[in-house]
Design a protein around this motif. Structure first.
Motif, PDB file in Angstrom:
ATOM      1  N   ALA A  32       0.835  -1.204   0.000  1.00  0.00           N
ATOM      2  CA  ALA A  32       0.000   0.000   0.000  1.00  0.00           C
ATOM      3  C   ALA A  32       0.866   1.249   0.000  1.00  0.00           C
ATOM      4  O   ALA A  32       0.561   2.229  -0.697  1.00  0.00           O
ATOM      5  N   TRP A  33       1.971   1.226   0.770  1.00  0.00           N
ATOM      6  CA  TRP A  33       2.862   2.381   0.806  1.00  0.00           C
ATOM      7  C   TRP A  33       3.505   2.609  -0.562  1.00  0.00           C
ATOM      8  O   TRP A  33       3.594   3.742  -1.037  1.00  0.00           O
ATOM      9  N   LEU A  34       3.951   1.526  -1.207  1.00  0.00           N
ATOM     10  CA  LEU A  34       4.578   1.647  -2.531  1.00  0.00           C
ATOM     11  C   LEU A  34       3.605   2.222  -3.555  1.00  0.00           C
ATOM     12  O   LEU A  34       3.976   3.067  -4.374  1.00  0.00           O
ATOM     13  N   GLU A  35       2.382   1.765  -3.510  1.00  0.00           N
ATOM     14  CA  GLU A  35       1.382   2.257  -4.460  1.00  0.00           C
ATOM     15  C   GLU A  35       1.105   3.746  -4.229  1.00  0.00           C
ATOM     16  O   GLU A  35       1.028   4.529  -5.179  1.00  0.00           O
ATOM     17  N   ALA A  36       0.965   4.132  -2.970  1.00  0.00           N
ATOM     18  CA  ALA A  36       0.694   5.538  -2.666  1.00  0.00           C
ATOM     19  C   ALA A  36       1.902   6.414  -2.984  1.00  0.00           C
ATOM     20  O   ALA A  36       1.753   7.537  -3.491  1.00  0.00           O
ATOM     21  N   ALA A  37       3.109   5.920  -2.723  1.00  0.00           N
ATOM     22  CA  ALA A  37       4.324   6.710  -2.973  1.00  0.00           C
ATOM     23  C   ALA A  37       4.586   6.884  -4.463  1.00  0.00           C
ATOM     24  O   ALA A  37       5.242   7.842  -4.867  1.00  0.00           O
ATOM     25  N   SER A  38       4.090   5.962  -5.294  1.00  0.00           N
ATOM     26  CA  SER A  38       4.332   6.091  -6.736  1.00  0.00           C
ATOM     27  C   SER A  38       3.622   7.281  -7.350  1.00  0.00           C
ATOM     28  O   SER A  38       3.940   7.681  -8.456  1.00  0.00           O
ATOM     29  N   GLY A  48      12.259   1.779  -7.547  1.00  0.00           N
ATOM     30  CA  GLY A  48      13.468   1.022  -7.216  1.00  0.00           C
ATOM     31  C   GLY A  48      13.205  -0.028  -6.147  1.00  0.00           C
ATOM     32  O   GLY A  48      13.727  -1.141  -6.213  1.00  0.00           O
ATOM     33  N   LEU A  49      12.405   0.326  -5.144  1.00  0.00           N
ATOM     34  CA  LEU A  49      12.058  -0.643  -4.106  1.00  0.00           C
ATOM     35  C   LEU A  49      11.203  -1.768  -4.672  1.00  0.00           C
ATOM     36  O   LEU A  49      11.392  -2.935  -4.318  1.00  0.00           O
ATOM     37  N   ALA A  50      10.275  -1.419  -5.556  1.00  0.00           N
ATOM     38  CA  ALA A  50       9.395  -2.429  -6.145  1.00  0.00           C
ATOM     39  C   ALA A  50      10.180  -3.395  -7.026  1.00  0.00           C
ATOM     40  O   ALA A  50       9.809  -4.568  -7.152  1.00  0.00           O
ATOM     41  N   ALA A  51      11.272  -2.915  -7.615  1.00  0.00           N
ATOM     42  CA  ALA A  51      12.080  -3.789  -8.469  1.00  0.00           C
ATOM     43  C   ALA A  51      12.721  -4.914  -7.659  1.00  0.00           C
ATOM     44  O   ALA A  51      12.977  -5.994  -8.190  1.00  0.00           O
ATOM     45  N   LEU A  56      13.153  -6.875  -0.128  1.00  0.00           N
ATOM     46  CA  LEU A  56      12.632  -5.941   0.863  1.00  0.00           C
ATOM     47  C   LEU A  56      11.645  -6.633   1.801  1.00  0.00           C
ATOM     48  O   LEU A  56      11.696  -6.438   3.019  1.00  0.00           O
ATOM     49  N   GLN A  57      10.783  -7.458   1.260  1.00  0.00           N
ATOM     50  CA  GLN A  57       9.836  -8.193   2.104  1.00  0.00           C
ATOM     51  C   GLN A  57      10.566  -9.170   3.029  1.00  0.00           C
ATOM     52  O   GLN A  57      10.208  -9.315   4.193  1.00  0.00           O
ATOM     53  N   ALA A  58      11.601  -9.813   2.509  1.00  0.00           N
ATOM     54  CA  ALA A  58      12.383 -10.732   3.345  1.00  0.00           C
ATOM     55  C   ALA A  58      13.081  -9.962   4.466  1.00  0.00           C
ATOM     56  O   ALA A  58      13.141 -10.439   5.608  1.00  0.00           O
TER      57      ALA A  58
END
Length: 100
Positions: A32-38, A48-51, A56-58
């Motif tokens: 949710a944070w990645l989607e909102a930050a995009s 870059g984080l999504a790539a 990152l999840q690990a």
């Protein structure tokens, strides 16, 4: 600055939210944070984080860290830079082993 420029306020809020997300190690709210930050000025950071989303999840879910290993690598590189052009591997080895 936050009062003058609303875009700076928005970015600062997103950065604070990301810090909280990392401190709580909450992988569930990451998507949710990645989607909102995009949709903000942080879009390239979020991209870059999504790539590398799996890593990152690990990092958020696993209890261990490679921080101590990175610290030793950083120390070794510092010693190498200090000795650049002055000596060969045998002196580097001595310095690393003597300080350990």
């Amino acid at each position: 600055m936050r009062a003058i420029a609303p875009s700076i306020r928005e970015v600062a809020d997103f950065i604070n939210d990301f810090g909280k997300l990392l401190r709580r190690q909450s992988a569930r709210s990451l998507a949710a944070w990645l989607e909102a930050a995009s949709a903000t000025a942080l879009r390239n950071f979020a991209k870059g984080l999504a790539a590398d989303l799996d890593a990152l999840q690990a990092a958020l879910q696993e209890p261990w860290s490679n921080g101590p290993v990175e610290g030793q690598i950083n120390r070794l590189k510092l010693i190498k830079r200090q000795m650049f052009g002055r000596a060969k591997f045998d002196l580097l080895r001595q310095r690393v082993l003597c300080t350990a």
